[in-house]
Design an enzyme around this catalytic site. Structure first.
Site, PDB file in Angstrom:
ATOM      1  N   HIS A  38      28.467  44.293  41.007  1.00  0.00           N
ATOM      2  CA  HIS A  38      28.342  43.532  39.772  1.00  0.00           C
ATOM      3  C   HIS A  38      27.014  43.811  39.087  1.00  0.00           C
ATOM      4  CE1 HIS A  38      31.580  40.239  39.709  1.00  0.00           C
ATOM      5  NE2 HIS A  38      31.945  41.111  40.627  1.00  0.00           N
ATOM      6  N   GLU A 107      35.564  44.150  34.899  1.00  0.00           N
ATOM      7  CA  GLU A 107      35.475  42.827  34.299  1.00  0.00           C
ATOM      8  C   GLU A 107      34.470  42.880  33.159  1.00  0.00           C
ATOM      9  OE1 GLU A 107      36.081  39.566  37.680  1.00  0.00           O
ATOM     10  OE2 GLU A 107      34.536  41.028  38.195  1.00  0.00           O
ATOM     11  N   THR A 191      43.138  39.964  46.442  1.00  0.00           N
ATOM     12  CA  THR A 191      42.438  38.767  46.909  1.00  0.00           C
ATOM     13  C   THR A 191      43.434  37.651  47.194  1.00  0.00           C
ATOM     14  OG1 THR A 191      42.089  37.969  44.643  1.00  0.00           O
ATOM     15  CG2 THR A 191      40.355  39.329  45.618  1.00  0.00           C
TER      16      THR A 191
END
Length: 333
Positions: A38, A107, A191
Site C-alpha cells: 500500500h 485500489e 479474502t
C-alpha cells in the site's frame, strides 16, 4: 497438504516491527508470510505503509524457511510490469523457492494520490491481464518486444532470473479476474468474510472454468484465502480488536471515491464494533474457532493466511502457534 500463513499487516505496523513478527511467525510454525503493498494505509492515525519490495528482501534475509510474498501488489500504475518482473526475479535468485508474487487490479486509495485518473473496472482488469502477460514473457524469454494497449517494451531483458520462475498468484473477488487466475496463474488469492455463496457459487466455479480452458484443474493451482481472525480468551478484547480494521466493513458505496486515509478513518470509526467484527471470525474457544476456519478448507482452499487485527501481534502469533495451528494440522493431516 494445507498450508497456514501469517499476514504481516503493513498498514498497521512499522517495517521493523513487521520483520520481527515475520521471524516470530516462522519460529511459531507458520508456513508463509504475506504483506500487502500500500502507498497509503486504511487509516491515517498510527497508520503505516512500508514499501513492499525492499521489505521483502529484508524479510527473506531474516528468515530461512517460510515462503514470503505479496498479497497483493498492483503492477499496473505505480510500477511498470517490467520493473516487477525484474524485482521478483532478483528475489527469486536470493531465496529460491521462497518467493511468491501476488498481484491484483488495485485500489484508488493507492493510485489516485499520485495523479492517476482511476479507470473503470473493465480497464483495470485489462491492464492487469496485460501486465501479467508481460511479466511472464519477460521471465520466459530474452529480448522481449511487447506492444500492448497500455505497456510496451523494446528488446527488454531480465538478465538475472532464477531457473524456475517465481510463482505468480492473482488476487480477485469477482468472476472475470478469477477466471483469468484459473487460466494463467500459479495460484489464486481472495479474502474471507464475504458470505459462503460468493466462494462456492461464484469464485470457485469461475476458477474451475478458467483452469479448464487451459487444460488444468484446481489441483494445479494453490488456492489461497486471507482469513480474518480475532482469537483471544478475553471476549471483549477479541471483539474490540477488530475495530482498527473497520474500513474493511465499509460497503463499496460507502468507500467509493475515498482516497484520503483521514476520510477513510472517519468513516470507519463511525461504524459500531459489531459491524467491523462481521468480516472476522471472532472467538474465545479454540475448537469453535478451528471449526469455523475449517469451513474454508472444506470448500477447497489449500493455503490459509491469517490476519489478526489486534495491536499485540506478538501475542497473536504466539497464541495461534500454540492453540490453533496444531488443531488445524491434526484435522487436516
Amino acid at each position: 497438504m494445507v498450508r497456514f500463513g501469517y499476514k504481516a499487516s503493513a498498514e498497521q505496523f512499522s517495517p521493523t516491527e513487521l520483520l520481527d513478527f515475520t521471524v516470530q511467525a516462522e519460529e511459531s510454525g507458520f508456513d508463509s508470510v504475506f504483506i500487502s503493498d500500500h502507498l497509503q494505509p486504511w487509516r491515517h492515525t498510527h497508520g503505516h505503509a512500508p514499501a513492499a519490495l525492499p521489505w521483502l528482501g529484508a524479510a527473506l534475509a531474516r528468515t530461512s524457511r517460510v515462503t514470503i510474498g505479496t498479497s497483493v501488489l498492483t503492477p499496473t500504475f505505480r510500477y511498470h510490469p517490467a520493473m516487477i518482473a525484474q524485482a521478483f526475479a532478483t528475489l527469486g535468485l536470493i531465496a529460491p523457492g521462497r518467493v511468491i508474487l501476488g498481484v491484483g487490479s488495485g485500489e484508488s486509495l493507492n493510485e489516485v494520490p499520485l495523479g492517476t485518473a482511476w479507470p473503470e473496472p473493465k480497464e483495470r482488469f485489462a491492464r492487469l491481464k496485460e501486465a501479467v502477460t508481460l511479466i511472464k514473457q519477460l521471465w520466459a524469454e530474452d529480448r522481449v518486444d511487447f506492444e500492448g494497449t497500455y505497456y510496451r517494451t523494446e528488446k527488454a531483458t531480465v538478465y538475472d532470473k532464477p531457473e524456475t520462475p517465481v510463482p505468480l498468484y492473482i488476487g480477485a473477488s469477482g468472476p472475470a479476474a478469477t477466471r483469468m487466475a484459473g487460466r494463467v496463474a500459479d495460484g489464486f488469492i481472495t479474502t474471507s468474510g464475504k458470505g459462503h455463496d460468493l466462494y462456492t457459487g461464484t469464485l470457485l466455479p469461475a476458477l474451475t472454468e478458467g483452469a479448464g480452458k487451459a487444460g488444468r484443474t484446481l489441483d494445479d493451482l494453490d488456492l489461497m484465502i486471507e482469513v480474518k481472525v480475532s482469537f483471544d480468551h478475553d471476549a471483549d478484547r477479541a471483539l474490540n480488536d477488530t475495530h482498527h480494521w473497520a474500513a474493511l466493513a465499509l460497503s463499496s458505496d460507502e468507500k467509493t471515491g475515498v482516497e484520503d486515509p483521514i476520510e477513510m478513518e472517519r468513516l470507519a470509526d463511525a461504524l459500531p464494533v459489531e459491524r467491523s467484527a462481521k468480516r472476522f471470525i471472532v472467538s474465545t474457544d479454540p475448537d469453535e474457532h478451528v471449526a469455523k476456519i475449517q469451513e474454508y478448507i472444506d470448500m477447497g482452499f489449500k493455503h490459509l493466511v491469517f490476519h489478526g487485527p489486534g495491536p499485540d501481534q506478538s501475542r497473536f502469533i504466539d497464541v495461534y502457534g500454540k492453540e490453533i495451528l496444531p488443531r488445524l494440522r491434526t484435522r487436516n493431516s
